[in-house]
Design a protein around this motif. Structure first.
Motif, PDB file in Angstrom:
ATOM      1  N   LEU A 177       0.706  -1.134   0.091  1.00  0.00           N
ATOM      2  CA  LEU A 177       0.012   0.087   0.138  1.00  0.00           C
ATOM      3  C   LEU A 177       0.868   1.294  -0.095  1.00  0.00           C
ATOM      4  CD1 LEU A 177      -2.848   1.161   0.420  1.00  0.00           C
ATOM      5  CD2 LEU A 177      -2.352   1.196   2.797  1.00  0.00           C
ATOM      6  N   ASP A 178       0.837   1.947  -1.177  1.00  0.00           N
ATOM      7  CA  ASP A 178       1.937   3.012  -1.133  1.00  0.00           C
ATOM      8  C   ASP A 178       1.141   4.465  -0.653  1.00  0.00           C
ATOM      9  OD1 ASP A 178       0.102   4.374  -3.259  1.00  0.00           O
ATOM     10  OD2 ASP A 178       1.044   3.098  -4.650  1.00  0.00           O
ATOM     11  N   SER A 179       2.179   5.161  -0.509  1.00  0.00           N
ATOM     12  CA  SER A 179       1.790   6.592   0.253  1.00  0.00           C
ATOM     13  C   SER A 179       0.467   7.150  -0.443  1.00  0.00           C
ATOM     14  CB  SER A 179       2.850   7.230   0.648  1.00  0.00           C
ATOM     15  OG  SER A 179       3.339   7.712  -0.424  1.00  0.00           O
ATOM     16  N   TYR A 180       0.462   7.318  -1.851  1.00  0.00           N
ATOM     17  CA  TYR A 180      -0.526   8.001  -2.581  1.00  0.00           C
ATOM     18  C   TYR A 180      -1.920   7.416  -2.240  1.00  0.00           C
ATOM     19  CZ  TYR A 180      -3.155   9.354  -6.749  1.00  0.00           C
ATOM     20  OH  TYR A 180      -4.113   9.678  -7.674  1.00  0.00           O
ATOM     21  N   THR A 181      -1.995   6.082  -2.415  1.00  0.00           N
ATOM     22  CA  THR A 181      -3.186   5.314  -2.206  1.00  0.00           C
ATOM     23  C   THR A 181      -3.685   5.504  -0.748  1.00  0.00           C
ATOM     24  OG1 THR A 181      -2.561   3.877  -3.725  1.00  0.00           O
ATOM     25  CG2 THR A 181      -4.486   3.016  -2.406  1.00  0.00           C
ATOM     26  N   TRP A 182      -2.765   5.443   0.159  1.00  0.00           N
ATOM     27  CA  TRP A 182      -3.218   5.739   1.432  1.00  0.00           C
ATOM     28  C   TRP A 182      -3.830   7.048   1.832  1.00  0.00           C
ATOM     29  CZ3 TRP A 182      -3.433   3.784   6.376  1.00  0.00           C
ATOM     30  CH2 TRP A 182      -3.486   4.626   7.414  1.00  0.00           C
ATOM     31  N   LEU A 197      -4.639  -3.322   8.656  1.00  0.00           N
ATOM     32  CA  LEU A 197      -3.982  -3.428   7.273  1.00  0.00           C
ATOM     33  C   LEU A 197      -2.620  -4.393   7.684  1.00  0.00           C
ATOM     34  CD1 LEU A 197      -3.925   0.208   5.841  1.00  0.00           C
ATOM     35  CD2 LEU A 197      -5.117  -2.034   5.123  1.00  0.00           C
ATOM     36  N   SER A 198      -2.613  -5.333   8.822  1.00  0.00           N
ATOM     37  CA  SER A 198      -1.625  -5.994   9.228  1.00  0.00           C
ATOM     38  C   SER A 198      -1.012  -7.055   8.149  1.00  0.00           C
ATOM     39  CB  SER A 198      -2.008  -6.836  10.359  1.00  0.00           C
ATOM     40  OG  SER A 198      -2.350  -6.146  11.666  1.00  0.00           O
ATOM     41  N   GLY A 199       0.321  -6.975   8.054  1.00  0.00           N
ATOM     42  CA  GLY A 199       0.846  -7.787   7.101  1.00  0.00           C
ATOM     43  C   GLY A 199       0.900  -7.031   5.653  1.00  0.00           C
ATOM     44  N   VAL A 200       0.533  -6.006   5.475  1.00  0.00           N
ATOM     45  CA  VAL A 200       0.688  -5.277   4.351  1.00  0.00           C
ATOM     46  C   VAL A 200       1.685  -4.318   4.323  1.00  0.00           C
ATOM     47  CG1 VAL A 200      -0.743  -3.519   2.872  1.00  0.00           C
ATOM     48  CG2 VAL A 200      -2.171  -5.131   3.773  1.00  0.00           C
ATOM     49  N   SER A 201       2.498  -4.445   3.184  1.00  0.00           N
ATOM     50  CA  SER A 201       3.704  -3.446   3.221  1.00  0.00           C
ATOM     51  C   SER A 201       3.565  -1.916   3.018  1.00  0.00           C
ATOM     52  CB  SER A 201       4.730  -3.923   2.339  1.00  0.00           C
ATOM     53  OG  SER A 201       5.913  -2.999   2.118  1.00  0.00           O
ATOM     54  N   MET A 202       3.735  -1.215   4.147  1.00  0.00           N
ATOM     55  CA  MET A 202       3.564   0.264   4.228  1.00  0.00           C
ATOM     56  C   MET A 202       4.676   0.944   4.225  1.00  0.00           C
ATOM     57  SD  MET A 202       0.162   0.237   6.420  1.00  0.00           S
ATOM     58  CE  MET A 202      -0.082   2.154   6.171  1.00  0.00           C
ATOM     59  N   SER A 203       5.996   0.579   3.555  1.00  0.00           N
ATOM     60  CA  SER A 203       7.154   1.195   3.823  1.00  0.00           C
ATOM     61  C   SER A 203       7.347   2.422   3.390  1.00  0.00           C
ATOM     62  CB  SER A 203       8.270   0.012   3.203  1.00  0.00           C
ATOM     63  OG  SER A 203       8.017   0.170   1.991  1.00  0.00           O
ATOM     64  N   SER A 204       6.518   3.027   2.219  1.00  0.00           N
ATOM     65  CA  SER A 204       6.520   4.220   1.769  1.00  0.00           C
ATOM     66  C   SER A 204       5.754   5.039   2.577  1.00  0.00           C
ATOM     67  CB  SER A 204       6.286   4.234   0.342  1.00  0.00           C
ATOM     68  OG  SER A 204       4.981   3.989   0.042  1.00  0.00           O
ATOM     69  N   VAL A 205       4.903   4.704   3.480  1.00  0.00           N
ATOM     70  CA  VAL A 205       4.036   5.727   4.191  1.00  0.00           C
ATOM     71  C   VAL A 205       4.792   6.153   5.527  1.00  0.00           C
ATOM     72  CG1 VAL A 205       1.651   5.794   5.483  1.00  0.00           C
ATOM     73  CG2 VAL A 205       1.835   4.173   3.639  1.00  0.00           C
ATOM     74  N   GLY A 206       5.096   7.557   5.285  1.00  0.00           N
ATOM     75  CA  GLY A 206       5.871   8.131   6.353  1.00  0.00           C
ATOM     76  C   GLY A 206       5.155   8.911   7.272  1.00  0.00           C
ATOM     77  N   GLU A 207       5.769   9.749   8.136  1.00  0.00           N
ATOM     78  CA  GLU A 207       5.263  10.374   9.241  1.00  0.00           C
ATOM     79  C   GLU A 207       4.110  11.345   8.927  1.00  0.00           C
ATOM     80  OE1 GLU A 207       6.615  13.229  12.936  1.00  0.00           O
ATOM     81  OE2 GLU A 207       8.042  12.769  11.435  1.00  0.00           O
ATOM     82  N   LEU A 212      -2.285  11.937   8.794  1.00  0.00           N
ATOM     83  CA  LEU A 212      -3.522  12.273   8.203  1.00  0.00           C
ATOM     84  C   LEU A 212      -4.652  11.551   9.119  1.00  0.00           C
ATOM     85  CD1 LEU A 212      -2.973  11.819   4.478  1.00  0.00           C
ATOM     86  CD2 LEU A 212      -3.073  14.122   5.665  1.00  0.00           C
ATOM     87  N   LEU A 213      -4.238  10.474   9.682  1.00  0.00           N
ATOM     88  CA  LEU A 213      -5.202   9.811  10.660  1.00  0.00           C
ATOM     89  C   LEU A 213      -5.948  10.731  11.637  1.00  0.00           C
ATOM     90  CD1 LEU A 213      -3.202   6.498  11.488  1.00  0.00           C
ATOM     91  CD2 LEU A 213      -5.423   6.630  10.153  1.00  0.00           C
ATOM     92  N   THR A 214      -5.275  12.008  12.012  1.00  0.00           N
ATOM     93  CA  THR A 214      -5.804  12.758  12.726  1.00  0.00           C
ATOM     94  C   THR A 214      -7.297  13.455  12.118  1.00  0.00           C
ATOM     95  OG1 THR A 214      -4.394  14.770  12.093  1.00  0.00           O
ATOM     96  CG2 THR A 214      -3.670  13.380  13.887  1.00  0.00           C
ATOM     97  N   ASN A 215      -7.402  13.355  11.004  1.00  0.00           N
ATOM     98  CA  ASN A 215      -8.708  13.946  10.163  1.00  0.00           C
ATOM     99  C   ASN A 215      -9.748  12.930  10.575  1.00  0.00           C
ATOM    100  OD1 ASN A 215      -6.901  15.809   8.928  1.00  0.00           O
ATOM    101  ND2 ASN A 215      -6.865  14.712   7.130  1.00  0.00           N
ATOM    102  N   TRP A 234       6.653   7.661  14.619  1.00  0.00           N
ATOM    103  CA  TRP A 234       5.252   7.606  14.690  1.00  0.00           C
ATOM    104  C   TRP A 234       4.755   8.947  15.118  1.00  0.00           C
ATOM    105  CZ3 TRP A 234       1.482   4.172  13.496  1.00  0.00           C
ATOM    106  CH2 TRP A 234       0.346   4.304  14.157  1.00  0.00           C
ATOM    107  N   PRO A 235       3.651   9.434  14.511  1.00  0.00           N
ATOM    108  CA  PRO A 235       2.967  10.801  14.947  1.00  0.00           C
ATOM    109  C   PRO A 235       2.249  10.514  16.282  1.00  0.00           C
ATOM    110  CG  PRO A 235       2.440  10.318  12.827  1.00  0.00           C
ATOM    111  CD  PRO A 235       2.846   8.989  13.234  1.00  0.00           C
ATOM    112  N   THR A 236       2.927  11.440  17.459  1.00  0.00           N
ATOM    113  CA  THR A 236       2.376  11.191  18.960  1.00  0.00           C
ATOM    114  C   THR A 236       0.782  11.542  18.985  1.00  0.00           C
ATOM    115  OG1 THR A 236       4.725  11.866  19.638  1.00  0.00           O
ATOM    116  CG2 THR A 236       2.764  11.862  21.448  1.00  0.00           C
ATOM    117  N   ASP A 237       0.401  12.469  18.179  1.00  0.00           N
ATOM    118  CA  ASP A 237      -1.017  13.113  18.080  1.00  0.00           C
ATOM    119  C   ASP A 237      -2.046  11.980  17.860  1.00  0.00           C
ATOM    120  OD1 ASP A 237       0.021  15.534  18.894  1.00  0.00           O
ATOM    121  OD2 ASP A 237      -0.620  16.349  16.908  1.00  0.00           O
TER     122      ASP A 237
END
Length: 927
Positions: A177-182, A197-207, A212-215, A234-237
């Motif tokens: 799952l790349d950062s664009y799709t995420w 999303l356990s087991g899904v590679s999200m290596s390109s999804v950065g801080e 964006l999860l705060t949305n 990992w974003p502390t918020d």
């Protein structure tokens, strides 16, 4: 009563009139056709019953047929107005085939709101981009066992999603799952409540993308991102999201982060941050999480003290803080956690005594405090709920607590590597009827007593480790499920009693592992059960032959009978056991020949027959041992030429043929890569002639590789325990060549300077001539160099001062001349390194290089090894790492002087295996 009857009749009549004008809702025919098409394209398969989301499996599609209404089919749900299929739940009916591939008919169900599929397919498959056409989806659960490829960006079109689960359980498929799709998904699906999303590679999804999860602050309840290869910070918020109840971020070793020091407002119930690179302390603010019932922070880098405020979280039932860097005492406030079921603080640096509360928590069934620095004694338990008790590897002392025998629910008890004392009557463990695992090993002040006159049963016991517990007699009990028995390093003496033999063959029917090494056992070997896999009885006083009955144990993969007084022949059948990968018979009185029937495709990795009376020639079937890593045939009477045919073995790392009767020239077969993995080459003390084996030296690829591709010290598994295992690790972390005490002649090849990882080189006691090559100065890892007792001439090269790791140097008894170099390690060597070279001068010799021809100190030393034997070497090594190398070398190969073993025993307070005094004395000074 009549009026009541009339009323009922009127009511039923009205119902009949109503239903006569009502048409029953039926499934939309197009959707029914789609479902039947889907059924025909897939098959139901069986998967492991360990799958955690299903208690049982049912082929739900079996009820689908053209004769019935699809709204009544298993797993199908329709809307109440038009009969469209809006729900498809096949979660516990694993399927194989086109589930969401390009030809899947599911994408035609445009009114679908819930889609829940489980794949049992053996082959990974991708998700087609048409998933984005199901725009009504609110629940998408694709709990595949195997799924691969990129998660299509069109998944972001599912703006109504509330529940997303793409969990992957298979190791051989990793969807990405790349950062664009995420980013698009989180931006569009603003009602997401649960994300897994356990087991899904999200290596390109950065801080920034995770932020964006705060949305989703008003909707997100659950977040599971286990083993997603997240990295960065990992974003502390996210910890402050107001409605978040579950966070699982396990198995993301490159993910950094810290716990917030304030403003924890979320109603978290479970917080799992495990096997990550999180760091920092556990803040007092964690006490704000009043709803928290499960906290797991194991295998990260949390440090500091355990805050007492943590124990204000009275709803906690699960606390798992193991394998961090926590320090200080365990807070006494732990008594507040009356609901706690699991407490695991193992693998930290906690000190102080165990709080009394740990012994009385009423609901606790797992208590693990192993691998800390806890002190004091073990208290008396007043709880009856404990099932797992692990206190091993601490500094606890005192008597064995009798209250343990009252823990009727106990399944696992590990009190190993403590300082317990007193006498434990083993029969008392028979009161613990549920006990499966018992480890009291490495309690040198404890005495486990088997001396009683009655037979007792441990019905469920599977694992028993009583090594180093002062056991003086054989265990006597029935254990029909016993699989592992270790009573090594004890004081058991005498022959195997009849009752022990009966246990092996009659009562311990499932046993597969037996370690009786380092005792004082005498007499014949026992007859082993056919299902045994691991058997070691090394370092005892056993005698007699190796019985052919051993060949009936066809499942054996390790046999260690080393350091005994066994006689007779080696059974030929040992070369044909299909699973045997380690055979250690070193230091016995075996004679005859080596088995000559090693089968093709055998499993041998370690073959140690050194220190016997075996004769040659070597069997060429040894070249069938294509997995062999260690071959030690030293200190025998083998008479043969050099076995060049061994050069094709692809994994051979240790070859020792020392102290035999090998003879003749050494020539290579011309293999493109001969001995490609060899790290230890010892053919010393034989009768080889001719030039040094340059054709091999130039091909020792493993010795040329300075930076080996490994995360830790490379070692070969040998069947030993404790200190001896560590010595083996030290041994094979080095690389060495020992060609000493032969009759080699000619010059030292310049190519030897390419062996950049070489740590030991011994060419002494030969007829080597010429000069010392300048290329030796490139061996910057070299710690031990012995060129003594040869015919070398010329000056000592200045390049040797580049050898900054050199701890021992012996150039004595040659024809060297000129000034001894100074600088670096050369300033540390004594005159003993240079005696017998009358033309040398300078420090440390007393002979001045300004015309002073005074006699050098040490020139009167007698001829026997010029005083430069193993003793001098070890003295030179005492302050450096080479001491460990030589020690490992001596333990691994036929054991050089016994004074060394005694020295180690005194220094390290350990017992080392004895070598037999009858072994051949090293031949010296033959030139």
């Amino acid at each position: 009563m009549g009026w009541i009857l009339v009323s009922y009749l009127i009511f039923f009549q009205s119902l009949l009139l109503h239903f006569s004008s009502y048409q029953c809702l039926s499934c939309n025919p197009d959707d029914k056709s789609v479902l039947l098409q889907f059924k025909n394209s897939v098959a139901v398969v069986e998967i492991s019953p360990s799958f955690d989301r299903c208690d049982s499996y049912s082929p739900k599609t079996a009820s689908w047929n053209n004769e019935t209404d699809c709204c009544g089919w298993d797993g199908v749900r329709c809307d109440s107005e038009l009969g469209h299929v809006i729900g498809l739940n096949l979660s516990c009916s694993p399927l194989k085939g086109e589930l969401l591939g390009s030809n899947s008919s599911i994408f035609k169900l445009r009114h679908l709101k819930q889609l829940n599929l489980l794949s049992g397919d053996l082959y990974p498959s991708p998700i087609h981009s048409a998933i984005g056409d199901l725009v009504s989806l609110t629940d998408l659960t694709l709990y595949y066992l195997r799924i691969n490829g990129d998660v299509p960006s069109t998944i972001s079109h599912l703006s109504k999603l509330e529940h997303l689960d793409l969990t992957v359980e298979s190791l051989d498929s990793t969807p990405r799952l790349d950062s664009y799709t995420w980013n698009k998904l989180i931006h569009n699906a603003t009602n997401l409540r649960e994300i897994s999303l356990s087991g899904v590679s999200m290596s390109s999804v950065g801080e920034s993308s995770l932020s964006l999860l705060t949305n989703l602050s008003s909707s997100l309840l659950s977040l599971h991102l286990t083993d997603t290869k997240l990295q960065g910070k990992w974003p502390t918020d996210i910890f402050r999201l107001p409605n978040l109840q579950e966070i699982h971020i396990l198995l993301n070793e490159n993910l950094r982060g810290e716990l917030p020091n304030s403003n924890w407002t979320s109603p978290l119930k479970t917080l799992f941050i495990c096997q990550t690179n999180f760091s920092g302390d556990i803040p007092d603010s964690i006490a704000h999480l009043k709803s928290l019932n499960s906290l797991s922070l194991f295998e990260s880098n949390f440090d500091g003290f355990i805050p007492p405020s943590l124990f204000d979280l009275t709803h906690l039932i699960f606390l798992y803080l193991s394998d961090n860097k926590l320090v200080g005492p365990i807070p006494t406030q732990i008594i507040k956690l009356s609901n706690l079921l699991i407490l695991d603080l193992s693998g930290n640096m906690l000190n102080g005594s165990i709080p009394l509360g740990c012994y009385s928590l009423p609901s606790l069934f797992i208590l693990s405090l192993s691998n800390n620095q806890l002190t004091g004694s073990i208290g008396e338990f007043s709880t009856n709920s404990l099932k797992y008790l692990e206190l091993s590897n601490n500094k606890l002392q005192g008597n064995f607590p009798n209250s343990i025998f009252e823990l009727q629910s106990l399944i696992n008890l590990n009190l190993s590597s403590l300082n317990l004392n007193g006498v434990v009557d083993f029969h008392r463990f028979s009161n613990l009827t549920k006990l499966e695992y018992l480890d009291l090993s490495n309690n040198s002040f404890l005495s486990v007593n088997f001396e009683n006159n009655f037979h007792y049963i441990l019905l469920n016991l599977q694992y028993l480790d009583l090594s180093s517990c002062n056991v003086s007699s054989f265990p006597n009990f029935s254990a029909p499920h016993l699989k592992y028995l270790d009573i090594s390093y004890n004081i058991i003496h005498g022959s195997f009693p009849k009752r022990f033999q009966e246990n092996l063959l009659l009562f311990w029917k499932e046993i597969s592992y037996i370690d009786l090494s380092f005792n004082k056992l005498q007499g014949d070997l026992p007859i082993l059960p056919n299902g045994i896999r691991y058997f070691t009885v090394s370092n005892n006083e056993l005698s007699g032959d190796i019985s052919l009955a051993l060949c009936n144990a066809t499942m054996l993969y390790v046999i260690n009978l080393a350091h005994n007084n066994l006689t007779g022949l080696i059974p030929q059948c040992l070369g044909t056991l299909p699973s045997l990968w380690a055979l250690d018979l070193q230091d016995n009185n075996l004679y005859g020949s080596i088995p000559d029937n090693f089968s093709e495709g055998n499993a041998f990795k370690t073959l140690k027959l050194n220190g016997n009376h075996l004769k040659g020639p070597l069997p060429q079937t040894l070249n069938h041992c294509t997995k062999l890593e260690v071959l030690d045939l030293g200190n025998n009477d083998i008479e043969d030429t050099f076995p060049s045919w061994l050069e094709t073995l692809p994994t051979l790392q240790v070859l020792s043929l020392q102290s035999n009767k090998f003879h003749g020239n050494i020539t290579s077969l011309g293999t493109k890569l001969s001995f490609p993995r060899l790290r230890i080459f010892d053919i010393s003390n034989n009768y080889f002639i001719g030039p040094l084996p340059t054709s091999y030296i130039v091909n020792f690829q493993e010795m040329m590789n300075v930076n080996h591709n490994q995360t830790g010290p490379k070692y070969i598994m040998i069947v030993m325990k404790g200190l001896h295992r560590e010595l083996t690790r030290i041994l094979t972390a080095l690389t060495l060549i020992d060609l000493s005490n032969n009759m080699f002649e000619g010059e030292i090849p310049k190519a030897i300077g390419e062996l950049k990882s070489l740590k030991g080189l011994n060419l002494s006691h030969n007829k080597i001539s010429g000069t010392i090559p300048l290329s030796l100065g490139k061996l910057t890892k070299l710690e031990w160099l012995d060129l003594s007792w040869n015919q070398l001439k010329g000056e000592i090269p200045m390049t040797l001062t580049n050898l900054n790791s050199l701890a021992v140097l012996n150039l004595s008894q040659n024809q060297l001349e000129g000034v001894i170099p100074t600088g670096g390690q050369f300033n540390t060597f004594d005159n003993i390194s240079y005696v017998g070279n009358p033309m040398l001068c300078g420090f440390p010799l007393s002979r001045s290089c300004k015309g002073n021809k005074g006699r050098s100190q040490g020139s009167t030393l007698d001829e026997e090894e010029s005083g430069f034997g193993w003793k001098a070497i070890v003295i030179g090594y005492a302050c450096g790492t080479i001491f460990g190398i030589i020690l490992g070398y001596n333990v691994f190969f036929a054991g050089k002087p016994q004074w060394l073993a005694r020295l180690v025993e005194v220094v390290f307070n350990v017992r080392l295996p004895r070598t037999n005094n009858r072994k051949r004395v090293i031949r010296l000074g033959r030139n």
